[in-house]
Design a protein around this motif. Structure first.
Motif, mmCIF file in Angstrom:
data_model
loop_
_atom_site.group_PDB
_atom_site.id
_atom_site.type_symbol
_atom_site.label_atom_id
_atom_site.label_comp_id
_atom_site.label_asym_id
_atom_site.label_seq_id
_atom_site.Cartn_x
_atom_site.Cartn_y
_atom_site.Cartn_z
ATOM 1 N N GLU A 59 0.862 -1.177 0.000
ATOM 2 C CA GLU A 59 0.000 0.000 0.000
ATOM 3 C C GLU A 59 0.904 1.234 0.000
ATOM 4 O O GLU A 59 1.490 1.588 1.015
ATOM 5 C CB GLU A 59 -0.908 -0.004 1.224
ATOM 6 C CG GLU A 59 -1.955 -1.082 1.166
ATOM 7 C CD GLU A 59 -2.957 -0.962 2.292
ATOM 8 O OE1 GLU A 59 -3.147 0.150 2.824
ATOM 9 O OE2 GLU A 59 -3.541 -1.992 2.639
ATOM 10 N N VAL A 60 1.022 1.860 -1.152
ATOM 11 C CA VAL A 60 1.868 3.035 -1.317
ATOM 12 C C VAL A 60 0.974 4.252 -1.349
ATOM 13 O O VAL A 60 -0.030 4.281 -2.058
ATOM 14 C CB VAL A 60 2.698 2.926 -2.626
ATOM 15 C CG1 VAL A 60 3.549 4.152 -2.818
ATOM 16 C CG2 VAL A 60 3.535 1.672 -2.602
ATOM 17 N N ASP A 61 1.335 5.252 -0.590
ATOM 18 C CA ASP A 61 0.538 6.471 -0.537
ATOM 19 C C ASP A 61 1.440 7.662 -0.820
ATOM 20 O O ASP A 61 2.581 7.719 -0.358
ATOM 21 C CB ASP A 61 -0.107 6.613 0.845
ATOM 22 C CG ASP A 61 -1.223 7.629 0.840
ATOM 23 O OD1 ASP A 61 -1.713 7.964 -0.252
ATOM 24 O OD2 ASP A 61 -1.617 8.084 1.925
ATOM 25 N N PHE A 62 0.942 8.592 -1.591
ATOM 26 C CA PHE A 62 1.693 9.794 -1.943
ATOM 27 C C PHE A 62 1.413 10.842 -0.874
ATOM 28 O O PHE A 62 0.276 11.248 -0.662
ATOM 29 C CB PHE A 62 1.261 10.276 -3.324
ATOM 30 C CG PHE A 62 2.036 11.450 -3.822
ATOM 31 C CD1 PHE A 62 3.408 11.413 -3.884
ATOM 32 C CD2 PHE A 62 1.381 12.583 -4.252
ATOM 33 C CE1 PHE A 62 4.132 12.494 -4.346
ATOM 34 C CE2 PHE A 62 2.084 13.666 -4.727
ATOM 35 C CZ PHE A 62 3.462 13.619 -4.773
ATOM 36 N N THR A 63 2.461 11.266 -0.156
ATOM 37 C CA THR A 63 2.277 12.196 0.963
ATOM 38 C C THR A 63 2.406 13.660 0.551
ATOM 39 O O THR A 63 2.391 14.528 1.419
ATOM 40 C CB THR A 63 3.314 11.899 2.065
ATOM 41 O OG1 THR A 63 4.617 12.048 1.522
ATOM 42 C CG2 THR A 63 3.122 10.511 2.634
ATOM 43 N N ASP A 111 -6.730 2.858 -9.617
ATOM 44 C CA ASP A 111 -7.036 1.561 -9.010
ATOM 45 C C ASP A 111 -7.731 0.718 -10.071
ATOM 46 O O ASP A 111 -8.939 0.815 -10.267
ATOM 47 C CB ASP A 111 -7.920 1.753 -7.780
ATOM 48 C CG ASP A 111 -8.181 0.464 -7.040
ATOM 49 O OD1 ASP A 111 -7.488 -0.525 -7.312
ATOM 50 O OD2 ASP A 111 -9.084 0.451 -6.181
ATOM 51 N N ASP A 112 -6.968 -0.134 -10.756
ATOM 52 C CA ASP A 112 -7.520 -0.905 -11.869
ATOM 53 C C ASP A 112 -8.471 -2.009 -11.421
ATOM 54 O O ASP A 112 -9.486 -2.252 -12.058
ATOM 55 C CB ASP A 112 -6.385 -1.532 -12.689
ATOM 56 C CG ASP A 112 -5.609 -0.479 -13.456
ATOM 57 O OD1 ASP A 112 -6.207 0.549 -13.823
ATOM 58 O OD2 ASP A 112 -4.406 -0.687 -13.675
ATOM 59 N N ASN A 113 -8.151 -2.686 -10.336
ATOM 60 C CA ASN A 113 -8.968 -3.833 -9.926
ATOM 61 C C ASN A 113 -9.948 -3.505 -8.806
ATOM 62 O O ASN A 113 -10.551 -4.401 -8.233
ATOM 63 C CB ASN A 113 -8.073 -5.003 -9.520
ATOM 64 C CG ASN A 113 -7.061 -4.619 -8.470
ATOM 65 O OD1 ASN A 113 -7.037 -3.487 -8.001
ATOM 66 N ND2 ASN A 113 -6.221 -5.560 -8.101
ATOM 67 N N LEU A 114 -10.113 -2.243 -8.470
ATOM 68 C CA LEU A 114 -11.111 -1.754 -7.507
ATOM 69 C C LEU A 114 -11.020 -2.451 -6.147
ATOM 70 O O LEU A 114 -12.020 -2.838 -5.548
ATOM 71 C CB LEU A 114 -12.532 -1.919 -8.073
ATOM 72 C CG LEU A 114 -12.794 -1.201 -9.397
ATOM 73 C CD1 LEU A 114 -14.177 -1.521 -9.916
ATOM 74 C CD2 LEU A 114 -12.617 0.292 -9.247
ATOM 75 N N ASP A 116 -9.374 -0.877 -3.572
ATOM 76 C CA ASP A 116 -9.049 0.254 -2.694
ATOM 77 C C ASP A 116 -7.565 0.351 -2.377
ATOM 78 O O ASP A 116 -7.174 0.915 -1.369
ATOM 79 C CB ASP A 116 -9.862 0.205 -1.386
ATOM 80 C CG ASP A 116 -11.334 0.445 -1.636
ATOM 81 O OD1 ASP A 116 -11.656 1.129 -2.620
ATOM 82 O OD2 ASP A 116 -12.168 -0.055 -0.844
ATOM 83 N N VAL A 117 -6.720 -0.230 -3.224
ATOM 84 C CA VAL A 117 -5.266 -0.089 -3.120
ATOM 85 C C VAL A 117 -4.796 0.476 -4.452
ATOM 86 O O VAL A 117 -5.127 -0.057 -5.510
ATOM 87 C CB VAL A 117 -4.589 -1.450 -2.825
ATOM 88 C CG1 VAL A 117 -3.077 -1.293 -2.810
ATOM 89 C CG2 VAL A 117 -5.074 -2.020 -1.501
ATOM 90 N N ALA A 118 -4.012 1.533 -4.387
ATOM 91 C CA ALA A 118 -3.561 2.192 -5.612
ATOM 92 C C ALA A 118 -2.636 1.264 -6.400
ATOM 93 O O ALA A 118 -1.631 0.791 -5.881
ATOM 94 C CB ALA A 118 -2.843 3.486 -5.274
ATOM 95 N N ASP A 119 -3.004 0.967 -7.644
ATOM 96 C CA ASP A 119 -2.181 0.122 -8.503
ATOM 97 C C ASP A 119 -1.126 0.936 -9.245
ATOM 98 O O ASP A 119 -0.079 0.415 -9.612
ATOM 99 C CB ASP A 119 -3.061 -0.609 -9.528
ATOM 100 C CG ASP A 119 -4.011 -1.577 -8.860
ATOM 101 O OD1 ASP A 119 -3.597 -2.224 -7.895
ATOM 102 O OD2 ASP A 119 -5.161 -1.672 -9.307
ATOM 103 N N LEU A 120 -1.393 2.216 -9.464
ATOM 104 C CA LEU A 120 -0.501 3.050 -10.249
ATOM 105 C C LEU A 120 -0.645 4.499 -9.790
ATOM 106 O O LEU A 120 -1.755 4.952 -9.503
ATOM 107 C CB LEU A 120 -0.877 2.929 -11.738
ATOM 108 C CG LEU A 120 -0.063 3.670 -12.754
ATOM 109 C CD1 LEU A 120 1.348 3.108 -12.808
ATOM 110 C CD2 LEU A 120 -0.719 3.573 -14.113
#
Length: 126
Positions: A59-63, A111-114, A116-120
């Motif tokens: 789970e990568v998040d842009f801060t 989120d390609d596969n929905l 709730d985790v960012a894929d790109l």
């Protein structure tokens, strides 16, 4: 209504021989509580896993903390190296104050596969 002056507990014991149905039932249920779960686990073919594959996605998040430093040569000015910088962190902006330029930064996640985790993550700097 009266008061309880004295109470005596009643104790009854029932005994059976070793070769009775109650003793046989106790023995069979004791064995079944141990043996039956092992047969269920063995029958499911997952008792001893020989090969397993696990796919994890971080789970990568842009801060929104950005430091942009660009180096380049100015062709029209004798090939002199120039530096441009910009940051969202105030302490770094003060360190690069002579080189500051204000870019336009856009960031969004896909989120390609929905799940709730960012894929790109897309990050554009102009």
């Amino acid at each position: 209504m009266g008061f309880i002056v004295y109470e005596e507990p009643l104790l009854r014991r029932y005994q059976a021989s070793v070769f009775s149905f109650a003793c046989l039932f106790l023995l069979l249920t004791s064995i079944a509580t141990v043996v039956v779960p092992f047969y269920i686990a063995y029958g499911s073919h997952n008792f001893w896993i020989k090969h397993n594959t696990l796919y994890l996605q971080p789970e990568v998040d842009f801060t929104y903390k950005v430091l942009v430093v660009l180096y380049g040569r100015n062709v029209s000015d004798n090939g002199e190296i120039q530096t441009w910088a910009w940051s969202t962190i105030p302490e770094i902006r003060t360190a690069y104050e002579p080189y500051l330029r204000a870019p336009v930064i856009r960031a969004w996640s896909v989120d390609d596969n929905l799940d709730d985790v960012a894929d790109l993550w897309h990050l554009t700097i102009q």
